[in-house]
Scaffold this active site. Structure first.
Site, PDB file in Angstrom:
ATOM      1  N   SER A   1       0.831  -1.184   0.152  1.00  0.00           N
ATOM      2  CA  SER A   1      -0.024   0.064  -0.148  1.00  0.00           C
ATOM      3  C   SER A   1       0.917   1.297   0.205  1.00  0.00           C
ATOM      4  CB  SER A   1      -0.888  -0.169   1.240  1.00  0.00           C
ATOM      5  OG  SER A   1      -1.434   1.274   1.543  1.00  0.00           O
TER       6      SER A   1
ATOM      7  N   TYR B   1      -1.089  -1.434  10.234  1.00  0.00           N
ATOM      8  CA  TYR B   1      -1.428  -1.571   8.873  1.00  0.00           C
ATOM      9  C   TYR B   1       0.012  -1.014   8.068  1.00  0.00           C
ATOM     10  CZ  TYR B   1      -3.727  -1.539   4.180  1.00  0.00           C
ATOM     11  OH  TYR B   1      -3.750  -1.489   2.943  1.00  0.00           O
TER      12      TYR B   1
HETATM   13  P1  NAP Z   1     -11.330  -6.186   0.977  1.00  0.00           P
HETATM   14  O1  NAP Z   1     -12.360  -5.822   0.061  1.00  0.00           O
HETATM   15  O2  NAP Z   1     -11.673  -6.102   2.387  1.00  0.00           O
HETATM   16  O3  NAP Z   1     -11.091  -7.879   0.741  1.00  0.00           O
HETATM   17  C1  NAP Z   1     -10.187  -8.446   1.671  1.00  0.00           C
HETATM   18  C2  NAP Z   1     -10.081  -9.872   1.093  1.00  0.00           C
HETATM   19  O4  NAP Z   1      -9.162 -10.531   2.029  1.00  0.00           O
HETATM   20  C3  NAP Z   1     -11.522 -10.732   0.991  1.00  0.00           C
HETATM   21  O5  NAP Z   1     -11.392 -11.514  -0.196  1.00  0.00           O
HETATM   22  C4  NAP Z   1     -11.235 -11.721   2.337  1.00  0.00           C
HETATM   23  O6  NAP Z   1     -11.698 -12.932   2.258  1.00  0.00           O
HETATM   24  C5  NAP Z   1      -9.697 -11.937   2.422  1.00  0.00           C
HETATM   25  N1  NAP Z   1      -9.278 -12.266   3.825  1.00  0.00           N
HETATM   26  C6  NAP Z   1      -9.512 -11.487   4.881  1.00  0.00           C
HETATM   27  N2  NAP Z   1      -8.812 -12.238   6.023  1.00  0.00           N
HETATM   28  C7  NAP Z   1      -8.261 -13.244   5.331  1.00  0.00           C
HETATM   29  C8  NAP Z   1      -7.581 -14.309   6.083  1.00  0.00           C
HETATM   30  N3  NAP Z   1      -7.442 -14.746   7.363  1.00  0.00           N
HETATM   31  N4  NAP Z   1      -7.113 -15.538   4.833  1.00  0.00           N
HETATM   32  C9  NAP Z   1      -7.207 -15.380   3.745  1.00  0.00           C
HETATM   33  N5  NAP Z   1      -8.020 -14.300   3.361  1.00  0.00           N
HETATM   34  C10 NAP Z   1      -8.536 -13.397   4.137  1.00  0.00           C
HETATM   35  O7  NAP Z   1     -10.000  -5.788   0.551  1.00  0.00           O
HETATM   36  P2  NAP Z   1      -9.431  -5.023  -0.512  1.00  0.00           P
HETATM   37  O8  NAP Z   1      -9.656  -3.572  -0.379  1.00  0.00           O
HETATM   38  O9  NAP Z   1      -9.641  -5.760  -1.774  1.00  0.00           O
HETATM   39  O10 NAP Z   1      -7.769  -5.191  -0.256  1.00  0.00           O
HETATM   40  C11 NAP Z   1      -7.119  -6.254  -0.820  1.00  0.00           C
HETATM   41  C12 NAP Z   1      -5.379  -5.938  -0.545  1.00  0.00           C
HETATM   42  O11 NAP Z   1      -5.153  -4.573  -1.249  1.00  0.00           O
HETATM   43  C13 NAP Z   1      -5.226  -5.756   0.837  1.00  0.00           C
HETATM   44  O12 NAP Z   1      -3.695  -6.274   0.999  1.00  0.00           O
HETATM   45  C14 NAP Z   1      -5.132  -4.324   1.280  1.00  0.00           C
HETATM   46  O13 NAP Z   1      -4.457  -3.985   2.169  1.00  0.00           O
HETATM   47  C15 NAP Z   1      -4.619  -3.738  -0.216  1.00  0.00           C
HETATM   48  N6  NAP Z   1      -4.929  -2.421  -0.305  1.00  0.00           N
HETATM   49  C16 NAP Z   1      -6.036  -1.931  -0.560  1.00  0.00           C
HETATM   50  C17 NAP Z   1      -6.222  -0.606  -0.668  1.00  0.00           C
HETATM   51  C18 NAP Z   1      -7.805  -0.191  -0.703  1.00  0.00           C
HETATM   52  O14 NAP Z   1      -7.833   1.317  -0.766  1.00  0.00           O
HETATM   53  N7  NAP Z   1      -8.835  -0.844  -0.894  1.00  0.00           N
HETATM   54  C19 NAP Z   1      -5.245   0.196  -0.709  1.00  0.00           C
HETATM   55  C20 NAP Z   1      -4.105  -0.148  -0.534  1.00  0.00           C
HETATM   56  C21 NAP Z   1      -3.797  -1.749  -0.338  1.00  0.00           C
HETATM   57  P3  NAP Z   1     -13.398 -13.197   2.743  1.00  0.00           P
HETATM   58  O15 NAP Z   1     -14.351 -12.477   2.029  1.00  0.00           O
HETATM   59  O16 NAP Z   1     -13.325 -14.775   2.711  1.00  0.00           O
HETATM   60  O17 NAP Z   1     -13.125 -12.565   4.199  1.00  0.00           O
END
Ligand code: NAP
Length: 250
Positions: free
Chosen positions: A146, A159
């Site tokens: 991130s 984080y």
């Molecule tokens: P999200 O919509 O909250 O989705 C999170 C995903 O992670 C879901 O598929 C969830 O599975 C899975 N997960 C959670 N706990 C888990 C575990 N213990 N084992 C396996 N899977 C698990 O998040 P997102 O925004 O798509 O983020 C995805 C990645 O991008 C993350 O690493 C996040 O830090 C990074 N990121 C996001 C942003 C942003 O602005 N959104 C910015 C920078 C970086 P379930 O559905 O089964 O719970």
């Protein structure tokens, strides 16, 4: 499937692929011809929807439950994929959570659970695939970090620490694995509209984005697909590619 199908014949694992960015990455890799393992922790139905969507457009995928914060669960996941698919060409370390709070009030559990999944989980998965990738002298590992891991963020010390750690892990493993034909890169998204960000007050953040809009999961997925592609990204390793609309420029 696209006519180019640049990833045809390759097997990819995407952790946390039931929703958000992971889902878009899974769809994008499948669209490029890869067989995709859709990992999830809780959302079985959503993971199955992703698999069905891939199959409906002529691709190949299956869903596997695993808690990426748990080493035994990760090892079972990787062993199952090796049994079912015979090999792993691409690992996308995407699963992540937030437990925001000011450091003074942050509970040790909220510190630890974010580090456990967002950083130690990347270590578990990378370690678990490394033996087979080294043996086949080929592999692509792409870690989702991130911009917060680069610039820090008040209220996200857990984080930001985990995501900064992922950058160090990416560069170190890139150096360790380079002579084995394995590249390791990181993608650093800015503000992407997903479940993770839906509760945040977005208005002040928008002002800090030169391109003037939030990112979509597809923006991140496109970059991940590029880094997985051969020969386009075969000479890139140890890099952090920001997908942030210009939010952080160093
Ligand atoms: P999200 O919509 O909250 O989705 C999170 C995903 O992670 C879901 O598929 C969830 O599975 C899975 N997960 C959670 N706990 C888990 C575990 N213990 N084992 C396996 N899977 C698990 O998040 P997102 O925004 O798509 O983020 C995805 C990645 O991008 C993350 O690493 C996040 O830090 C990074 N990121 C996001 C942003 C942003 O602005 N959104 C910015 C920078 C970086 P379930 O559905 O089964 O719970």
């Amino acid at each position: 499937m696209t006519s180019s199908s640049i990833l045809h014949g390759q097997t990819a694992i995407v952790t946390g692929a039931s929703r958000g960015i992971g889902k878009a990455i899974a769809l994008s890799l499948a669209n490029a011809g890869a067989e995709v393992v859709v990992n999830y922790a809780n959302s079985l139905e959503k993971a199955e929807e992703v698999v069905n969507k891939i199959k409906a457009s002529g691709g190949n995928a299956y869903a596997l439950k695993a808690d990426i914060a748990d080493e035994i669960s990760v090892n079972q996941l990787i062993n199952t994929v090796l049994e079912k698919s015979g090999k792993i060409d691409i690992l996308i370390n995407n699963a992540g959570i937030t437990k925001d709070g000011l450091l003074m009030r942050m509970k040790k559990e909220d510190w630890q659970s974010v580090i456990n999944l967002n950083l130690t989980g990347v270590f578990f998965c990378t370690k678990a695939v490394s033996r087979s990738m080294i043996k086949q002298k080929k592999g692509r590992i792409i870690n989702i970090t991130s911009v917060v891991g680069i610039m820090g963020n008040g209220g996200q010390s857990n984080y930001a620490s985990a995501k900064a750690g992922v950058i160090g892990l990416t560069k170190s493993t890139a150096k360790e694995f380079a002579s084995r034909g394995i590249t390791v890169n990181a993608v650093a998204p800015g503000f992407i509209q997903t479940d993770m960000t839906k509760e945040l007050d977005a208005t002040p953040i928008l002002k800090s984005i030169p391109l003037g809009c939030f990112g979509t999961p597809e923006h991140v997925a496109g970059t991940v697909c590029f880094l997985a592609g051969d020969p386009a990204a075969s000479y890139i390793t140890g890099q952090v590619l920001q997908v942030d609309g210009g939010m952080v420029m160093s």
